[in-house]
Design a protein around this motif. Structure first.
Motif, PDB file in Angstrom:
ATOM      1  N   LEU A 198       1.124  -1.285  -0.048  1.00 51.37           N
ATOM      2  CA  LEU A 198       0.085  -0.149   0.039  1.00 51.37           C
ATOM      3  C   LEU A 198       0.891   1.162   0.007  1.00 51.37           C
ATOM      4  CD1 LEU A 198      -2.792  -1.022   2.545  1.00 51.37           C
ATOM      5  CD2 LEU A 198      -3.153  -0.970   0.033  1.00 51.37           C
ATOM      6  N   ARG A 199       0.437   2.355  -0.908  1.00 49.42           N
ATOM      7  CA  ARG A 199       0.969   3.698  -0.731  1.00 49.42           C
ATOM      8  C   ARG A 199       0.012   4.736  -0.513  1.00 49.42           C
ATOM      9  NH1 ARG A 199       3.514   2.932  -6.687  1.00 49.42           N
ATOM     10  NH2 ARG A 199       2.429   4.415  -7.907  1.00 49.42           N
ATOM     11  N   ASP A 200       0.499   6.087  -0.432  1.00 48.82           N
ATOM     12  CA  ASP A 200      -0.708   6.922  -0.380  1.00 48.82           C
ATOM     13  C   ASP A 200      -0.923   7.320  -1.661  1.00 48.82           C
ATOM     14  OD1 ASP A 200       0.192   6.776   2.225  1.00 48.82           O
ATOM     15  OD2 ASP A 200       1.613   8.722   2.395  1.00 48.82           O
ATOM     16  N   CYS A 201      -2.175   7.543  -1.726  1.00 48.53           N
ATOM     17  CA  CYS A 201      -2.819   8.202  -3.105  1.00 48.53           C
ATOM     18  C   CYS A 201      -2.237   9.612  -3.322  1.00 48.53           C
ATOM     19  CB  CYS A 201      -4.236   8.090  -2.946  1.00 48.53           C
ATOM     20  SG  CYS A 201      -5.148   9.389  -4.041  1.00 48.53           S
ATOM     21  N   VAL A 202      -1.754   9.694  -4.396  1.00 48.37           N
ATOM     22  CA  VAL A 202      -0.917  11.016  -4.815  1.00 48.37           C
ATOM     23  C   VAL A 202      -2.209  12.312  -4.733  1.00 48.37           C
ATOM     24  CG1 VAL A 202       0.980  10.277  -6.009  1.00 48.37           C
ATOM     25  CG2 VAL A 202      -1.209  10.844  -6.895  1.00 48.37           C
ATOM     26  N   HIS A 203      -3.395  11.864  -4.603  1.00 48.14           N
ATOM     27  CA  HIS A 203      -4.516  12.878  -4.779  1.00 48.14           C
ATOM     28  C   HIS A 203      -5.069  13.335  -3.277  1.00 48.14           C
ATOM     29  CE1 HIS A 203      -5.447  12.752  -9.261  1.00 48.14           C
ATOM     30  NE2 HIS A 203      -3.907  13.037  -8.931  1.00 48.14           N
ATOM     31  N   CYS A 204      -5.083  12.052  -2.478  1.00 46.41           N
ATOM     32  CA  CYS A 204      -5.894  12.476  -1.314  1.00 46.41           C
ATOM     33  C   CYS A 204      -5.176  11.890   0.026  1.00 46.41           C
ATOM     34  CB  CYS A 204      -7.189  11.785  -1.118  1.00 46.41           C
ATOM     35  SG  CYS A 204      -7.091  10.097  -1.448  1.00 46.41           S
ATOM     36  N   GLY A 205      -3.906  11.148  -0.362  1.00 47.73           N
ATOM     37  CA  GLY A 205      -3.168  10.578   0.934  1.00 47.73           C
ATOM     38  C   GLY A 205      -3.656   9.206   1.313  1.00 47.73           C
ATOM     39  N   GLN A 206      -4.861   8.807   0.785  1.00 43.53           N
ATOM     40  CA  GLN A 206      -5.468   7.623   1.362  1.00 43.53           C
ATOM     41  C   GLN A 206      -4.734   6.373   0.832  1.00 43.53           C
ATOM     42  OE1 GLN A 206      -8.198   7.061   3.542  1.00 43.53           O
ATOM     43  NE2 GLN A 206      -7.433   8.638   4.187  1.00 43.53           N
ATOM     44  N   PRO A 207      -4.515   5.217   1.729  1.00 52.06           N
ATOM     45  CA  PRO A 207      -3.850   4.311   1.125  1.00 52.06           C
ATOM     46  C   PRO A 207      -4.394   3.501  -0.002  1.00 52.06           C
ATOM     47  CG  PRO A 207      -4.900   3.677   3.384  1.00 52.06           C
ATOM     48  CD  PRO A 207      -5.388   4.912   2.932  1.00 52.06           C
ATOM     49  N   THR A 208      -3.474   3.004  -0.944  1.00 49.52           N
ATOM     50  CA  THR A 208      -4.046   2.581  -2.230  1.00 49.52           C
ATOM     51  C   THR A 208      -2.935   1.619  -2.777  1.00 49.52           C
ATOM     52  OG1 THR A 208      -4.664   3.063  -4.579  1.00 49.52           O
ATOM     53  CG2 THR A 208      -3.260   4.563  -3.568  1.00 49.52           C
ATOM     54  N   THR A 209      -3.146   0.701  -3.656  1.00 45.39           N
ATOM     55  CA  THR A 209      -2.183   0.083  -4.386  1.00 45.39           C
ATOM     56  C   THR A 209      -1.547   0.541  -5.473  1.00 45.39           C
ATOM     57  OG1 THR A 209      -3.978  -1.233  -5.301  1.00 45.39           O
ATOM     58  CG2 THR A 209      -2.968  -2.383  -3.613  1.00 45.39           C
ATOM     59  N   GLY A 210      -2.550   1.545  -6.136  1.00 39.21           N
ATOM     60  CA  GLY A 210      -1.863   2.217  -7.270  1.00 39.21           C
ATOM     61  C   GLY A 210      -1.360   3.573  -7.057  1.00 39.21           C
ATOM     62  N   GLU A 211      -1.516   4.497  -8.088  1.00 39.38           N
ATOM     63  CA  GLU A 211      -0.903   5.723  -7.837  1.00 39.38           C
ATOM     64  C   GLU A 211      -1.971   6.679  -7.265  1.00 39.38           C
ATOM     65  OE1 GLU A 211       1.186   9.005 -10.890  1.00 39.38           O
ATOM     66  OE2 GLU A 211       1.940   6.939 -10.738  1.00 39.38           O
ATOM     67  N   VAL A 212      -3.280   6.586  -7.891  1.00 41.63           N
ATOM     68  CA  VAL A 212      -4.378   7.346  -7.360  1.00 41.63           C
ATOM     69  C   VAL A 212      -5.540   6.433  -6.909  1.00 41.63           C
ATOM     70  CG1 VAL A 212      -6.230   8.937  -8.266  1.00 41.63           C
ATOM     71  CG2 VAL A 212      -4.229   9.149  -9.253  1.00 41.63           C
ATOM     72  N   CYS A 213      -6.175   6.497  -5.862  1.00 44.82           N
ATOM     73  CA  CYS A 213      -7.165   5.508  -5.361  1.00 44.82           C
ATOM     74  C   CYS A 213      -8.457   5.478  -5.820  1.00 44.82           C
ATOM     75  CB  CYS A 213      -7.201   5.820  -3.744  1.00 44.82           C
ATOM     76  SG  CYS A 213      -8.533   7.192  -3.524  1.00 44.82           S
ATOM     77  N   ALA A 214      -8.994   4.504  -5.732  1.00 48.15           N
ATOM     78  CA  ALA A 214     -10.170   4.083  -6.807  1.00 48.15           C
ATOM     79  C   ALA A 214     -11.207   5.137  -6.731  1.00 48.15           C
ATOM     80  CB  ALA A 214     -10.806   2.870  -6.274  1.00 48.15           C
ATOM     81  N   PHE A 215     -11.385   5.760  -5.292  1.00 47.02           N
ATOM     82  CA  PHE A 215     -12.393   6.679  -4.931  1.00 47.02           C
ATOM     83  C   PHE A 215     -12.095   8.162  -5.765  1.00 47.02           C
ATOM     84  CE2 PHE A 215     -14.070  10.152  -2.377  1.00 47.02           C
ATOM     85  CZ  PHE A 215     -15.476   9.992  -2.407  1.00 47.02           C
ATOM     86  N   CYS A 216     -10.697   8.591  -5.864  1.00 49.67           N
ATOM     87  CA  CYS A 216     -10.314   9.738  -6.452  1.00 49.67           C
ATOM     88  C   CYS A 216     -10.600   9.306  -7.875  1.00 49.67           C
ATOM     89  CB  CYS A 216      -8.842   9.828  -6.193  1.00 49.67           C
ATOM     90  SG  CYS A 216      -8.807  10.712  -4.458  1.00 49.67           S
ATOM     91  N   ARG A 217     -10.356   8.236  -8.405  1.00 51.26           N
ATOM     92  CA  ARG A 217     -10.438   8.086  -9.794  1.00 51.26           C
ATOM     93  C   ARG A 217     -12.063   8.194 -10.155  1.00 51.26           C
ATOM     94  NH1 ARG A 217      -7.056   3.570  -9.155  1.00 51.26           N
ATOM     95  NH2 ARG A 217      -8.932   2.083  -9.615  1.00 51.26           N
ATOM     96  N   MET A 218     -12.756   7.614  -9.060  1.00 47.33           N
ATOM     97  CA  MET A 218     -14.261   7.648  -9.758  1.00 47.33           C
ATOM     98  C   MET A 218     -14.968   9.218  -9.597  1.00 47.33           C
ATOM     99  SD  MET A 218     -17.379   6.007  -7.592  1.00 47.33           S
ATOM    100  CE  MET A 218     -17.244   6.503  -6.105  1.00 47.33           C
ATOM    101  N   THR A 219     -14.241   9.986  -8.297  1.00 45.48           N
ATOM    102  CA  THR A 219     -15.058  11.308  -8.138  1.00 45.48           C
ATOM    103  C   THR A 219     -14.426  12.089  -9.235  1.00 45.48           C
ATOM    104  OG1 THR A 219     -13.347  11.629  -6.629  1.00 45.48           O
ATOM    105  CG2 THR A 219     -15.541  11.179  -5.735  1.00 45.48           C
ATOM    106  N   GLU A 220     -13.057  12.017  -9.538  1.00 53.21           N
ATOM    107  CA  GLU A 220     -12.640  12.860 -10.719  1.00 53.21           C
ATOM    108  C   GLU A 220     -13.224  12.531 -11.916  1.00 53.21           C
ATOM    109  OE1 GLU A 220      -8.220  12.216 -10.170  1.00 53.21           O
ATOM    110  OE2 GLU A 220      -8.685  13.275  -8.144  1.00 53.21           O
ATOM    111  N   ARG A 221     -13.601  11.318 -12.292  1.00 50.85           N
ATOM    112  CA  ARG A 221     -14.143  11.035 -13.641  1.00 50.85           C
ATOM    113  C   ARG A 221     -15.580  11.625 -13.598  1.00 50.85           C
ATOM    114  NH1 ARG A 221     -14.513   5.111 -15.673  1.00 50.85           N
ATOM    115  NH2 ARG A 221     -16.025   5.734 -17.147  1.00 50.85           N
ATOM    116  N   ALA A 222     -16.206  11.372 -12.551  1.00 48.34           N
ATOM    117  CA  ALA A 222     -17.662  11.942 -12.198  1.00 48.34           C
ATOM    118  C   ALA A 222     -17.767  13.454 -12.439  1.00 48.34           C
ATOM    119  CB  ALA A 222     -18.186  11.574 -11.416  1.00 48.34           C
TER     120      ALA A 222
END
Ligand code: AMP
Ligand code: ZN
Ligand code: ZN
Length: 332
Positions: free
Chosen positions: A272-296
């Motif tokens: 796990l590492r920190d999401c580059v946008h919100c700092g929450q733990p994620t396996t990728g660079e940007v967490c799934a929640f940030c990806r979803m809300t940014e796309r929306a």
């Protein structure tokens, strides 16, 4: 039917334990079951500050209530998902409990904070509603807990919920999910809180009985988006089995924890590492929640650009906008 403890008139029968209790001794039984779950699984200590995720339903209101009665420092967290009257009514029930009991409550308003409901997140990103909703709740449980200094989040998942999830995971041999299904999920990262389910030993009808005996007013309706959900089908199937053979759910789930789970050890999780946008733990660079809300949000911006504030006078609509558009249609 007589109470096992005092031989007075029983009000709650617990067939899986071949027993029955009067209201007073049912509360005692219930508290003992919760205390035992917490101790055996080392979920909480009386020094912890616990954040209880409260939906306004019987399970989570009962959980908040019983944790407070057991002397835990338990703050509630309600998430407004923006699901119309269902969300408004559940918020009213949660706030009413907090006010009546002088309990501290945090309210997170998704439409207020993100400009749209979980249903709109789902529509804008091609997910089903329950998936956008589940992702949002998991994300906010962790984020809000961290931001307010809580080390642990408790949810109202009960024995019926856990047995139904287990049945679904078994039917489809979801081995990775099986390995992660547990009453306690310990933090694996400094930005991840521990999650606990103190009701894993308690059946759904027992949490309902507890809420009634304690005079807790809860929302009875299920979320409108859950109609036809697989999880409800699995619950119905297990209820049929339970009726014919009391104890089936318990033996399925507790048996899994004792004997099945050790056989399906989790593969080593990705780091796990920190999401580059919100700092929450994620396996990728940007967490799934940030990806979803940014796309929306991006979809919303595009729609607003395509939809003029007042409808065009020309009969020719802008590309992608229906001629009579006052507001853009939902993207499906
Ligand atoms: P569900 O996913 O609706 O079956 O709910 C499972 C658990 O998640 C509940 O027992 C609550 O602890 C928590 N929960 C569900 N919805 C909310 C909500 N809107 N706000 C806070 N917690 C929730
Ligand atoms: Zn009694
Ligand atoms: Zn993020």
């Amino acid at each position: 039917m007589r109470c096992r403890k005092c031989h007075g008139t029983a009000t709650v029968e617990i067939r899986r334990h071949h027993t029955a209790f009067c209201s007073e001794h049912f509360l005692e039984f219930f508290e003992r079951q919760v205390a035992r779950a917490i101790e055996e699984e080392r979920m909480l200590t009386h020094r912890d500050r616990v954040l209880v995720a409260v939906s306004g339903g019987k399970d989570s209101l009962a959980l908040w209530d019983v944790l407070r009665r057991l002397g835990y420092d338990a703050t509630g967290m309600y998430i407004n998902l923006g699901i119309g009257e269902y969300s408004r009514e559940s918020q009213r029930k949660t706030v009413a409990y907090a006010e009546a009991h002088g309990a501290e409550l945090l309210i997170v308003d998704i439409p207020g904070q993100y400009g749209m409901s979980v249903e709109e997140f789902a529509r804008a990103t091609g997910r089903v509603s329950c998936s956008a909703c589940g992702l949002s709740k998991r994300y906010l449980f962790n984020r809000v807990a961290l931001e307010h200094g809580f080390g642990v989040v408790a949810t109202g998942h009960n024995l019926d919920d856990e047995a139904a999830v287990l049945l679904g995971n078994l039917l489809h041999w979801q081995t990775e999910y099986l390995a992660r299904q547990a009453p306690v999920l310990r933090s694996a990262h400094p930005h991840q809180v521990t999650k606990v389910k103190p009701f894993y030993r308690i059946a759904e009808r027992e949490t309902a009985a507890y809420a009634i005996v304690r005079g807790i007013d809860y929302i009875v309706d299920e979320c409108p988006n859950s109609v036809g959900a697989r999880s409800l089908l699995y619950k119905e199937a297990l209820n049929l089995l339970e009726q014919a053979a009391p104890g089936t759910k318990q033996s399925l789930y507790w048996g899994f924890l004792e004997r099945g789970r050790p056989l399906v050890r989790a593969q080593d999780g990705a780091t796990l590492r920190d999401c580059v946008h919100c700092g929450q733990p994620t396996t990728g660079e940007v967490c799934a929640f940030c990806r979803m809300t940014e796309r929306a949000a991006e979809r919303m911006r595009v729609r607003r650009m395509r939809t003029p504030a007042s409808p065009p006078v020309s009969p020719e609509p802008a590309p992608g906008v229906p001629a009579a558009a006052g507001a853009a249609p939902p993207d499906r």
